[in-house]
Design a protein around this motif. Structure first.
Motif, PDB file in Angstrom:
ATOM      1  N   ASN A 306       6.102   1.125  -3.018  1.00 21.33           N
ATOM      2  CA  ASN A 306       7.282   0.603  -2.328  1.00 21.33           C
ATOM      3  C   ASN A 306       7.392   1.274  -0.960  1.00 21.33           C
ATOM      4  O   ASN A 306       7.268   2.493  -0.849  1.00 21.33           O
ATOM      5  N   ALA A 307       7.641   0.482   0.071  1.00 23.89           N
ATOM      6  CA  ALA A 307       7.767   1.000   1.425  1.00 23.89           C
ATOM      7  C   ALA A 307       8.986   0.378   2.083  1.00 23.89           C
ATOM      8  O   ALA A 307       9.158  -0.849   2.073  1.00 23.89           O
ATOM      9  N   GLN A 308       9.817   1.221   2.659  1.00 22.74           N
ATOM     10  CA  GLN A 308      11.004   0.746   3.386  1.00 22.74           C
ATOM     11  C   GLN A 308      11.138   1.551   4.667  1.00 22.74           C
ATOM     12  O   GLN A 308      11.145   2.786   4.641  1.00 22.74           O
ATOM     13  N   SER A 309      11.232   0.849   5.796  1.00 26.88           N
ATOM     14  CA  SER A 309      11.305   1.497   7.100  1.00 26.88           C
ATOM     15  C   SER A 309      12.392   0.854   7.940  1.00 26.88           C
ATOM     16  O   SER A 309      12.651  -0.346   7.826  1.00 26.88           O
ATOM     17  N   ALA A 310      12.992   1.658   8.800  1.00 25.94           N
ATOM     18  CA  ALA A 310      14.001   1.138   9.721  1.00 25.94           C
ATOM     19  C   ALA A 310      13.952   1.939  11.012  1.00 25.94           C
ATOM     20  O   ALA A 310      13.757   3.155  11.002  1.00 25.94           O
ATOM     21  N   TYR A 311      14.151   1.229  12.135  1.00 22.03           N
ATOM     22  CA  TYR A 311      14.090   1.838  13.461  1.00 22.03           C
ATOM     23  C   TYR A 311      15.266   1.331  14.286  1.00 22.03           C
ATOM     24  O   TYR A 311      15.623   0.155  14.235  1.00 22.03           O
ATOM     25  N   ILE A 312      15.859   2.238  15.060  1.00 21.93           N
ATOM     26  CA  ILE A 312      16.898   1.848  16.008  1.00 21.93           C
ATOM     27  C   ILE A 312      16.594   2.484  17.352  1.00 21.93           C
ATOM     28  O   ILE A 312      15.785   3.398  17.468  1.00 21.93           O
ATOM     29  N   CYS A 313      17.271   2.014  18.369  1.00 23.20           N
ATOM     30  CA  CYS A 313      17.073   2.487  19.733  1.00 23.20           C
ATOM     31  C   CYS A 313      17.569   3.921  19.883  1.00 23.20           C
ATOM     32  O   CYS A 313      18.700   4.249  19.493  1.00 23.20           O
ATOM     33  N   ASN A 321      22.553   2.485   8.908  1.00 12.62           N
ATOM     34  CA  ASN A 321      22.958   2.832   7.547  1.00 12.62           C
ATOM     35  C   ASN A 321      21.881   2.359   6.581  1.00 12.62           C
ATOM     36  O   ASN A 321      21.361   1.238   6.708  1.00 12.62           O
ATOM     37  N   ALA A 322      21.551   3.226   5.609  1.00 15.71           N
ATOM     38  CA  ALA A 322      20.484   2.892   4.670  1.00 15.71           C
ATOM     39  C   ALA A 322      20.875   3.311   3.267  1.00 15.71           C
ATOM     40  O   ALA A 322      21.443   4.383   3.054  1.00 15.71           O
ATOM     41  N   SER A 323      20.554   2.449   2.320  1.00 16.81           N
ATOM     42  CA  SER A 323      20.744   2.739   0.907  1.00 16.81           C
ATOM     43  C   SER A 323      19.411   2.506   0.218  1.00 16.81           C
ATOM     44  O   SER A 323      18.929   1.372   0.152  1.00 16.81           O
ATOM     45  N   ILE A 324      18.788   3.575  -0.280  1.00 14.87           N
ATOM     46  CA  ILE A 324      17.423   3.494  -0.781  1.00 14.87           C
ATOM     47  C   ILE A 324      17.416   3.636  -2.296  1.00 14.87           C
ATOM     48  O   ILE A 324      17.987   4.572  -2.864  1.00 14.87           O
ATOM     49  N   ASN A 325      16.752   2.688  -2.947  1.00 11.18           N
ATOM     50  CA  ASN A 325      16.546   2.730  -4.389  1.00 11.18           C
ATOM     51  C   ASN A 325      15.131   2.219  -4.647  1.00 11.18           C
ATOM     52  O   ASN A 325      14.884   1.004  -4.637  1.00 11.18           O
ATOM     53  N   GLN A 326      14.202   3.125  -4.875  1.00  9.02           N
ATOM     54  CA  GLN A 326      12.800   2.774  -5.053  1.00  9.02           C
ATOM     55  C   GLN A 326      12.295   3.319  -6.380  1.00  9.02           C
ATOM     56  O   GLN A 326      12.452   4.505  -6.685  1.00  9.02           O
ATOM     57  N   VAL A 327      11.660   2.456  -7.160  1.00  8.75           N
ATOM     58  CA  VAL A 327      11.086   2.858  -8.443  1.00  8.75           C
ATOM     59  C   VAL A 327       9.669   2.322  -8.516  1.00  8.75           C
ATOM     60  O   VAL A 327       9.446   1.100  -8.411  1.00  8.75           O
ATOM     61  N   ASN A 328       8.703   3.219  -8.669  1.00  4.90           N
ATOM     62  CA  ASN A 328       7.303   2.805  -8.821  1.00  4.90           C
ATOM     63  C   ASN A 328       6.737   3.380 -10.107  1.00  4.90           C
ATOM     64  O   ASN A 328       6.788   4.588 -10.342  1.00  4.90           O
ATOM     65  N   SER A 329       6.177   2.506 -10.944  1.00  2.00           N
ATOM     66  CA  SER A 329       5.489   2.942 -12.152  1.00  2.00           C
ATOM     67  C   SER A 329       4.097   2.337 -12.253  1.00  2.00           C
ATOM     68  O   SER A 329       3.424   2.512 -13.267  1.00  2.00           O
ATOM     69  N   VAL A 354       0.530   6.355  -1.942  1.00  2.00           N
ATOM     70  CA  VAL A 354       1.900   6.843  -2.072  1.00  2.00           C
ATOM     71  C   VAL A 354       2.651   5.933  -3.035  1.00  2.00           C
ATOM     72  O   VAL A 354       2.555   4.703  -2.939  1.00  2.00           O
ATOM     73  N   GLY A 355       3.421   6.525  -3.931  1.00  3.28           N
ATOM     74  CA  GLY A 355       4.238   5.708  -4.827  1.00  3.28           C
ATOM     75  C   GLY A 355       5.405   5.064  -4.102  1.00  3.28           C
ATOM     76  O   GLY A 355       5.546   3.840  -4.079  1.00  3.28           O
ATOM     77  N   ASN A 356       6.253   5.878  -3.468  1.00  3.26           N
ATOM     78  CA  ASN A 356       7.408   5.390  -2.727  1.00  3.26           C
ATOM     79  C   ASN A 356       7.445   6.034  -1.352  1.00  3.26           C
ATOM     80  O   ASN A 356       7.214   7.240  -1.223  1.00  3.26           O
ATOM     81  N   ALA A 357       7.745   5.250  -0.327  1.00  2.00           N
ATOM     82  CA  ALA A 357       7.819   5.764   1.037  1.00  2.00           C
ATOM     83  C   ALA A 357       9.025   5.153   1.735  1.00  2.00           C
ATOM     84  O   ALA A 357       9.222   3.934   1.705  1.00  2.00           O
ATOM     85  N   ALA A 358       9.825   6.005   2.364  1.00  2.00           N
ATOM     86  CA  ALA A 358      10.971   5.556   3.161  1.00  2.00           C
ATOM     87  C   ALA A 358      10.936   6.286   4.495  1.00  2.00           C
ATOM     88  O   ALA A 358      10.863   7.516   4.529  1.00  2.00           O
ATOM     89  N   THR A 359      10.992   5.537   5.579  1.00  2.00           N
ATOM     90  CA  THR A 359      10.880   6.102   6.915  1.00  2.00           C
ATOM     91  C   THR A 359      11.996   5.569   7.801  1.00  2.00           C
ATOM     92  O   THR A 359      12.172   4.339   7.905  1.00  2.00           O
ATOM     93  N   PHE A 360      12.716   6.470   8.445  1.00  2.00           N
ATOM     94  CA  PHE A 360      13.803   6.071   9.334  1.00  2.00           C
ATOM     95  C   PHE A 360      13.678   6.884  10.620  1.00  2.00           C
ATOM     96  O   PHE A 360      13.560   8.105  10.575  1.00  2.00           O
ATOM     97  N   SER A 361      13.719   6.213  11.759  1.00  2.00           N
ATOM     98  CA  SER A 361      13.567   6.927  13.015  1.00  2.00           C
ATOM     99  C   SER A 361      14.123   6.099  14.141  1.00  2.00           C
ATOM    100  O   SER A 361      14.464   4.916  13.987  1.00  2.00           O
TER     101      SER A 361
END
Length: 367
Positions: A306-313, A321-329, A354-361
């Motif tokens: 699972n991969a979730q990314s978000a970028y702002i200026c 705002n981010a709400s992360i719920n990642q489950v990898n099996s 990678v099982g779960n990855a979340a990136t915010f920048s």
């Protein structure tokens, strides 16, 4: 199938869609309905050329259920897309070079369910995508006895896909993406001589959301569930690449979400669950070439459940705002196999799983 002994340029394009809806709106529009696939959709671009003095281009694109909307106004979208198990969606580009080609370019894409909504205005999306179809995107280059100046290949496969955003748009998406089929992206090349190298890439995703927006609120919520096998494979056999760099990559992800917003607030909150196997593999075999100072091979493979990314200026008075719920099996694996029988200036390989990855920048607005 196109074939020729000698040409300046050869171009082949194949497009197949089972269900397709397109539109360009300038006033408020409501779009609702359902699209269903229970069959096979195949797009095949096949080219055979003995000698081509300039370019040989081959592209293939296949979609099961597709909706594309360009908007300069508000849009309310309520759509359900379903691709049944046992159905197939494939986009295949096959290219054979017998003697010589200046440059070869190949692209292949396939998606069981795909939605694209772009432009300006408030775009409210209620979207349910469900796929049990087998999806394959593949490019194959047979030039084992040929000389090619440069080559470029790309294969991209997805079970369910949403692309949204634009300029002064306000995309707000409530999603339910579910994928249980097999998704394969395959890139293969066998070349006698690649004078100045080339690039080959494969990318596979069970469920994917891409929201790229400027100067409007962007919002993605809902869930992504993948239980099918997702595989990206890049295989290169290059006998001689005396003066160039060969780059090969494979990227596979069960569930993927990217929100990029410039000049306004953004929200990301997808619940992601992956239980299927995710595999990325790069295979490279080099021959006796690679003697030039610029010669070499750069290889990389990445696999993510699972991969979730978000970028702002970085220079804008905005918030994310981010709400992360990642489950990898599911099993996640990435590998690079490389061998070379002669001299090569540089040979690098990297593999990341990678099982779960979340990136915010944040990033500069011009990037």
């Amino acid at each position: 199938m196109q074939s020729a002994d000698g040409v300046e340029t050869a171009v082949s394009t194949a497009l197949a869609q089972a269900n397709s809806a397109t539109g360009q709106v300038t006033n408020w529009t409501g779009v609702s309905g359902a699209q269903s696939l229970a069959a096979s959709v195949d797009a095949v671009s096949s080219v055979s050329v003995e000698n081509a003095w300039s370019y040989v281009i081959s592209n293939a694109s296949a979609q099961g259920n597709a909706l594309t909307v360009g908007a300069n106004a508000n849009v309310d979208l309520d759509l359900e897309q379903t691709a049944a198990g046992g159905s197939r969606v494939s986009g295949l580009s096959a290219l054979r070079i017998g003697g010589y080609a200046g440059h070869t370019v190949q692209g292949a894409s396939a998606a069981a369910n795909a939605v694209q909504l772009s432009g300006s205005g408030a775009h409210e999306m209620q979207l349910a995508q469900s796929s049990g179809a087998d999806v394959v995107a593949g490019t194959g280059l047979d030039a084992r006895d040929a000389e090619i100046e440069t080559f470029a290949q790309g294969a991209q496969a997805a079970g369910n896909s949403l692309t949204a955003g634009g300029w002064e748009g306000n995309p707000v998406a409530d999603l339910d993406q579910s994928q249980s089929g097999t998704v394969d992206a395959i890139t293969q090349a066998e070349i006698g001589t690649a004078d100045y190298g080339g690039v080959a890439a494969s990318s596979a995703a069970g469920n994917t959301v891409t929201m790229a927006n400027d100067y409007g609120y962007a919002h993605a919520q809902g869930r992504q569930t993948n239980s099918g096998a997702v595989r990206a494979t890049t295989s290169l056999n290059i006998a001689d690449f005396g003066a160039g760099l060969v780059a090969g990559s494979a990227n596979a992800v069960g569930n993927s979400s990217l929100v990029s917003n410039i000049g306004a607030d953004a929200y990301t909150g997808l619940a992601q669950t992956n239980t299927g196997p995710v595999t990325a593999q790069v295979n490279f075999a080099g021959g006796a070439g690679g003697v030039g100072a610029d010669s070499g091979a750069a290889l990389s493979a990445s696999a993510i459940g699972n991969a979730q990314s978000a970028y702002i200026c970085s220079e804008c008075p905005v918030s994310l705002n981010a709400s992360i719920n990642q489950v990898n099996s599911g099993p996640v694996s990435a590998g690079v196999n490389a061998s070379h029988t002669g001299f090569v200036n540089a040979l690098t390989g990297s593999a990341t799983a990678v099982g779960n990855a979340a990136t915010f920048s944040s990033r500069a607005p011009e990037q």
